[in-house]
Design an enzyme around this catalytic site. Structure first.
Site, PDB file in Angstrom:
ATOM      1  N   ASP A   1       0.830  -1.209   0.000  1.00 44.52           N
ATOM      2  CA  ASP A   1       0.000   0.000   0.000  1.00 44.52           C
ATOM      3  C   ASP A   1       0.865   1.259   0.000  1.00 44.52           C
ATOM      4  OD1 ASP A   1      -2.294   1.489   0.029  1.00 44.52           O
ATOM      5  OD2 ASP A   1      -2.722   1.183   2.148  1.00 44.52           O
TER       6      ASP A   1
ATOM      7  N   HIS B   1       2.841   3.333  -8.952  1.00 41.80           N
ATOM      8  CA  HIS B   1       2.681   1.898  -9.224  1.00 41.80           C
ATOM      9  C   HIS B   1       3.915   1.356  -9.952  1.00 41.80           C
ATOM     10  CE1 HIS B   1      -1.285   2.163  -7.678  1.00 41.80           C
ATOM     11  NE2 HIS B   1      -1.789   2.831  -8.691  1.00 41.80           N
TER      12      HIS B   1
ATOM     13  N   THR C   1     -10.819  -6.511  -5.520  1.00 41.04           N
ATOM     14  CA  THR C   1     -12.137  -6.382  -6.167  1.00 41.04           C
ATOM     15  C   THR C   1     -12.544  -4.903  -6.144  1.00 41.04           C
ATOM     16  OG1 THR C   1     -12.680  -8.556  -5.279  1.00 41.04           O
ATOM     17  CG2 THR C   1     -14.529  -7.230  -6.047  1.00 41.04           C
TER      18      THR C   1
ATOM     19  N   LEU D   1      10.550 -20.833  -4.508  1.00 45.75           N
ATOM     20  CA  LEU D   1       9.527 -19.938  -3.955  1.00 45.75           C
ATOM     21  C   LEU D   1       8.222 -20.030  -4.746  1.00 45.75           C
ATOM     22  CD1 LEU D   1       8.772 -17.419  -2.110  1.00 45.75           C
ATOM     23  CD2 LEU D   1       9.554 -16.015  -4.022  1.00 45.75           C
TER      24      LEU D   1
HETATM   25  C1  FPP Z   1      -1.708   0.228  -3.424  1.00 49.01           C
HETATM   26  O1  FPP Z   1      -1.305   1.562  -3.447  1.00 49.01           O
HETATM   27  C2  FPP Z   1      -1.170  -0.526  -4.560  1.00 49.01           C
HETATM   28  C3  FPP Z   1      -1.928  -1.089  -5.541  1.00 49.01           C
HETATM   29  C4  FPP Z   1      -3.400  -0.987  -5.586  1.00 49.01           C
HETATM   30  C5  FPP Z   1      -1.306  -1.792  -6.677  1.00 49.01           C
HETATM   31  C6  FPP Z   1      -0.065  -2.585  -6.380  1.00 49.01           C
HETATM   32  C7  FPP Z   1       0.432  -3.105  -7.644  1.00 49.01           C
HETATM   33  C8  FPP Z   1       1.734  -3.157  -8.033  1.00 49.01           C
HETATM   34  C9  FPP Z   1       2.871  -2.731  -7.183  1.00 49.01           C
HETATM   35  C10 FPP Z   1       2.057  -3.717  -9.375  1.00 49.01           C
HETATM   36  C11 FPP Z   1       1.711  -5.176  -9.418  1.00 49.01           C
HETATM   37  C12 FPP Z   1       2.455  -5.894 -10.427  1.00 49.01           C
HETATM   38  C13 FPP Z   1       2.595  -7.251 -10.475  1.00 49.01           C
HETATM   39  C14 FPP Z   1       3.440  -7.861 -11.519  1.00 49.01           C
HETATM   40  C15 FPP Z   1       1.942  -8.155  -9.502  1.00 49.01           C
HETATM   41  P1  FPP Z   1      -2.424   2.688  -3.531  1.00 49.01           P
HETATM   42  O2  FPP Z   1      -2.602   3.063  -4.956  1.00 49.01           O
HETATM   43  O3  FPP Z   1      -3.657   2.218  -2.843  1.00 49.01           O
HETATM   44  O4  FPP Z   1      -1.724   3.822  -2.740  1.00 49.01           O
HETATM   45  P2  FPP Z   1      -2.441   4.986  -1.876  1.00 49.01           P
HETATM   46  O5  FPP Z   1      -3.129   4.285  -0.740  1.00 49.01           O
HETATM   47  O6  FPP Z   1      -1.273   5.808  -1.430  1.00 49.01           O
HETATM   48  O7  FPP Z   1      -3.355   5.698  -2.794  1.00 49.01           O
END
Ligand code: FPP
Length: 248
Positions: free
Chosen positions: A21, A38, A67, A132
């Site tokens: 997060d 991201h 979701t 893993l």
């Molecule tokens: C939360 O931060 C993060 C996500 C919703 C996405 C996480 C995804 C990745 C790091 C890429 C995934 C890639 C692969 C290959 C699995 P947020 O956007 O909720 O942050 P905020 O709370 O600060 O708004």
């Protein structure tokens, strides 16, 4: 002593789950679009996967898309899907070289065809790997998973392959997307939020929870070591008394 040396490799958590997060906040703090957060998050992800594999952790589950995330602006959803496909294009060879087996849990049918195709390719290519187990939760929420399990179980009851009086916890687990994967022993959440957010509610029943203020793109090897060191200091009682646990 360096953090790595403080880890008892004989007492590693066999399964670590992570809520990654804080990508959006990381970007906003720098005046950048959330999508940069991201992208930067993928670098943190790579470092944590490498660290887990190097330590010899058996299962690593990452909450990549919930979701509820379907409700984000269309551009952000598309960018996240694009990042996922790109990352799998770039990393599948590395997974194979490092004996990492890839698995996805969640409502995969809901994903676009190109995303599903890439996921299944990586799942198939790495199915021979024995190191893993990397589990990515995508279009996942625990309430979706539990509802789906109850629905499929009811079908088996109505076609009489399952007797309601005989249903035990272990039978219910067979209907979860995590069937065959041990419950996480450690769950890490970054960015200072103290919530589970619909992630593995059944599976986290006895899991040790570790929260850190670090935003996900800033989370690295040393932070992962710190979480494991903290876990190793805890006494896990599973509802028993301290004396009972120490007698073992
Ligand atoms: C939360 O931060 C993060 C996500 C919703 C996405 C996480 C995804 C990745 C790091 C890429 C995934 C890639 C692969 C290959 C699995 P947020 O956007 O909720 O942050 P905020 O709370 O600060 O708004």
């Amino acid at each position: 002593m360096p953090l790595r040396k403080q880890i008892n490799t004989g007492k590693l958590p066999s399964h670590v789950a992570i809520i990654m997060d804080g990508n959006g906040r990381w970007a906003r703090q720098r005046g950048l679009d959330r999508i940069f957060g991201h992208q930067q998050g993928v670098n943190a992800l790579r470092e944590v996967i490498e660290t887990a594999a190097e330590l010899g952790i058996r299962y690593l589950t990452l909450y990549a898309f919930s979701t509820e995330n379907w409700g984000r602006p269309d551009e952000e959803v598309s960018a996240l899907m694009e990042i996922m496909v790109q990352s799998l294009n770039n990393e599948t060879d590395t997974f194979m070289k490092n004996n990492i087996r890839f698995k996805a849990i969640g409502d995969i049918d809901r994903l676009a065809d190109d995303v599903k195709k890439r996921l299944f390719e990586t799942i198939n290519l790495t199915s021979v790997c024995t190191g893993l187990n990397l589990v990515v939760a995508l279009s996942y929420s625990s309430r979706w998973e539990i509802t789906e399990a109850a629905r499929r179980m009811s079908v088996d009851v109505s076609n009489r392959t399952l007797k309601p009086d005989l249903i035990k916890e272990e039978d219910f687990e067979k209907y979860l997307t995590t069937y065959g994967i041990p419950d996480p022993e450690l769950m890490i959440r970054t960015s200072g939020e103290l919530r589970i957010s619909n992630f593995l509610l059944w599976q986290l029943a006895y899991t040790e929870l570790y929260f850190t203020d670090k935003l996900w793109p800033d989370f690295g090897k040393e932070d992962f070591y710190n979480a494991i060191i903290d876990f190793q200091k805890r006494e896990r009682r599973f509802g028993k008394t301290s004396e009972q646990v120490l007698e073992k």
